[in-house]
Design an enzyme around this catalytic site. Sequence first.
Site, short mmCIF file in Angstrom:
data_model
loop_
_atom_site.label_atom_id
_atom_site.label_comp_id
_atom_site.label_asym_id
_atom_site.label_seq_id
_atom_site.Cartn_x
_atom_site.Cartn_y
_atom_site.Cartn_z
N ASP A 13 9.34 -10.21 20.20
CA ASP A 13 8.44 -9.34 20.07
C ASP A 13 7.83 -9.18 18.60
O ASP A 13 7.61 -8.18 18.01
CB ASP A 13 8.92 -7.91 20.37
N LYS A 16 3.94 -13.13 18.34
CA LYS A 16 3.69 -14.35 18.46
C LYS A 16 2.33 -14.43 19.22
O LYS A 16 1.52 -15.37 18.76
CB LYS A 16 4.60 -15.28 19.09
N GLY A 17 2.18 -13.89 20.30
CA GLY A 17 0.74 -14.19 21.02
C GLY A 17 -0.30 -13.87 20.11
O GLY A 17 -1.44 -14.64 20.40
N ASN A 38 10.11 -12.42 31.33
CA ASN A 38 10.93 -11.28 30.27
C ASN A 38 9.97 -11.20 28.97
O ASN A 38 10.18 -10.32 28.23
CB ASN A 38 12.42 -11.89 30.04
N ALA A 39 9.05 -12.24 28.69
CA ALA A 39 8.42 -12.34 27.62
C ALA A 39 6.91 -11.28 27.85
O ALA A 39 6.71 -11.22 28.91
CB ALA A 39 7.79 -13.58 27.20
N GLY A 40 6.52 -10.85 26.95
CA GLY A 40 5.32 -9.87 26.97
C GLY A 40 4.33 -10.26 25.67
O GLY A 40 4.75 -9.64 24.74
N HIS A 41 3.39 -11.01 25.98
CA HIS A 41 2.62 -11.41 24.74
C HIS A 41 1.51 -10.53 24.81
O HIS A 41 0.59 -10.60 25.63
CB HIS A 41 2.46 -12.83 24.72
N GLN A 232 10.39 -14.84 23.28
CA GLN A 232 11.42 -14.31 22.62
C GLN A 232 11.54 -14.81 21.21
O GLN A 232 10.57 -15.38 20.65
CB GLN A 232 12.86 -14.64 23.53
N THR A 307 6.79 -4.23 25.74
CA THR A 307 5.59 -4.83 26.34
C THR A 307 6.13 -4.93 28.03
O THR A 307 5.38 -4.53 28.82
CB THR A 307 5.16 -6.07 26.01
N THR A 309 9.06 -4.02 29.56
CA THR A 309 9.81 -2.89 30.26
C THR A 309 9.59 -1.54 29.75
O THR A 309 10.13 -0.44 30.30
CB THR A 309 11.37 -3.23 30.05
N PRO A 312 12.18 1.73 24.55
CA PRO A 312 12.11 1.84 22.90
C PRO A 312 13.09 0.95 22.38
O PRO A 312 14.02 0.47 22.69
CB PRO A 312 12.81 2.99 22.74
N SER A 421 -0.12 -10.27 8.92
CA SER A 421 -0.93 -9.48 9.84
C SER A 421 -0.93 -8.01 9.27
O SER A 421 0.55 -7.47 9.06
CB SER A 421 0.10 -9.52 11.15
#
Length: 439
Positions: A13, A16-17, A38-41, A232, A307, A309, A312, A421
Site C-alpha cells: 500500500d 506504487k500504482g 490481494n493487490a489494490g493499485h 505488496q 483498497t 478489503t 483499517p 508525493s
Amino acid sequence: MPAACVIGLQWGDEAKGKLVDLLAPDHDCVVRYQGGANAGHTVVCGSEVYKLHHVPSGILHASVMNFITPGVVIEPTTLLGELEGLESRGIDPRKNLMISERAHLVMPWHLAEDQVMNQQSVQGENIGTTLRGIGPCYRDKVGRNFAVRAIDLIRPELPERIAQIVDAKNALLRGMSCDGSGTSAAPQLDAGEIAAKAQRWGEQLGPLIGDTTNRLLDELDAGKRLLMEGAQGSLLDIDHGTYPFVTSSNSSGVGISSGSGVPAKWIRHVIGVAKAYSTRVGGGPFPTELSCETGQKIRDLGREYGTTTGRPRRCGWFDAVAVRYTARLGGVDALALMMMDVLAHFDEIKVCVAYDIDGQRVEQFPCDAATLRRAKPICETHAGWKKDVTGARSLDDLPELAHRYLERIGQLIGVPVKVISVGPDREQTIFVDRQQLLA
Ligand code: IMP
C-alpha cells in the site's frame, strides 16, 4: 535497454500504482510479475479513480503494452470485473494487455481454503489474509497436482480435470473444517458449476492469453523499455519478509526475474517506494505501530483503509531499520517517498532509527517475527513543518523542515529521495530530476 522497477519497501500500500502510471509513458511495456487480487493499485486521473488488482497500472496509456506474467496468480472473475470497469469508462484494455499462459489461476476452492485457513492462528496470531485465495493458489502451484494455469482455460480436458480436483478438494475442505464431532461446516464445491464458469472465463480471456515470456525477451532484444511493477511490499516477501506474516510470493526485488522471466542482467533502475510513515494490514509484528490517537490521525488523514478489503490499516511512524533492510535487499537506487502531505499536520514527527531488543540496541532488521515482536523503536524526533504541501510542485515549494526530513530519510536508508508525493493526483508529484531517474 535496461528495465526499470518499482517495488514497495514496507508492508504494501505504498502507492506504487501512482508512480507506475506516471512513469509508464517513458516505457513501452509495463509488467506485473507477482501477487494477485490481494493487490489494490489506485490510479487517480483527474476526477476518475481506477482501482486495479491484476491489471498493470500502465493500462491507462494506450501506447504502453501491459503484461501479466507467470508469477502472478489470477482470479478470473475479479480480472474480468476490472476489464469491464475500464471498458465502461471508455478504455479498451483488450488492445494493450497480454496474460501469460503460464500464470496460475485462483479457483473457487482456493477462496474456500483461504476462508477456512484464515481462522487458524500461527504464533498466537491470525495472518489476516485478504481472503483472495492467494496462499492456497501458490501452494497448489508448488504442489503441482491440483494447479490450473491460464493455458488450461483453452484446453478441452479442463472440465474433467476440474471434476477430479473438486473431488479431492471437497474431501480436504471437509477435513479442514471438522469440529471434532465429525460434523463439518465446510463449503462444498460443485464441479459442473465451476467447469461452466471456467468455460466462460476461457471464452472471455482466451484472446488475451499468450506467451509473455518470449514476447518480453523479444521486446528487450528490440531495445524496448520495460517497467516492472511490484505488488505488496518487500516486508511481505515469502522468503525475506516478516514470515509467517507475509504473502505467498516474492514481493521484494528478488521476485522480478523469476516472476516475469526477464533475466536479471536487464534490471538496472530500482525505485523503492515507501510512505513517509508506516502502515500494515493484517497480523504480524509492527515495531513503530501507534495504537493511540496519533495512529488514528494518520489513518484519517491518509485515508488508510484497504483498497482490496476496506480494512483499517494499522499506522505508525517511519521505520528506517526496516526500510534500510528492504532497500538493500532490493538493490534500490532511488527512493520515492509518498504521502508527505499527511505529515504536514503533526507538531512532531518521529523516525525509528534502531530497535531495543531485550535491552540491546539493534540496527539490523531481525529475520524472525518473534524477535521483531519484542523490538521497541528507538526514535529521533523531527519538528513538523505544519504547512499544507498538497500544492507543492517543485522542491522549492517545500518548507525547510520538510527538506530536512527528506534528507534525513535518504541518509538513514543510504539511498537518496528522488520522488516525493504530496497527494493522490498525478500532478501532486515532485521529481528531483526526472531525466536522471531513469538515465
Ligand atoms: P494474502 O496475500 O492475502 O495471503 O495475505 C497475507 C498478508 O499480506 C496479510 O497480512 C495481508 O493483509 C497482507 N497483504 C496482502 N496483499 C497486500 C497488499 O496488497 N497490501 C497490503 N497488505 C497486503
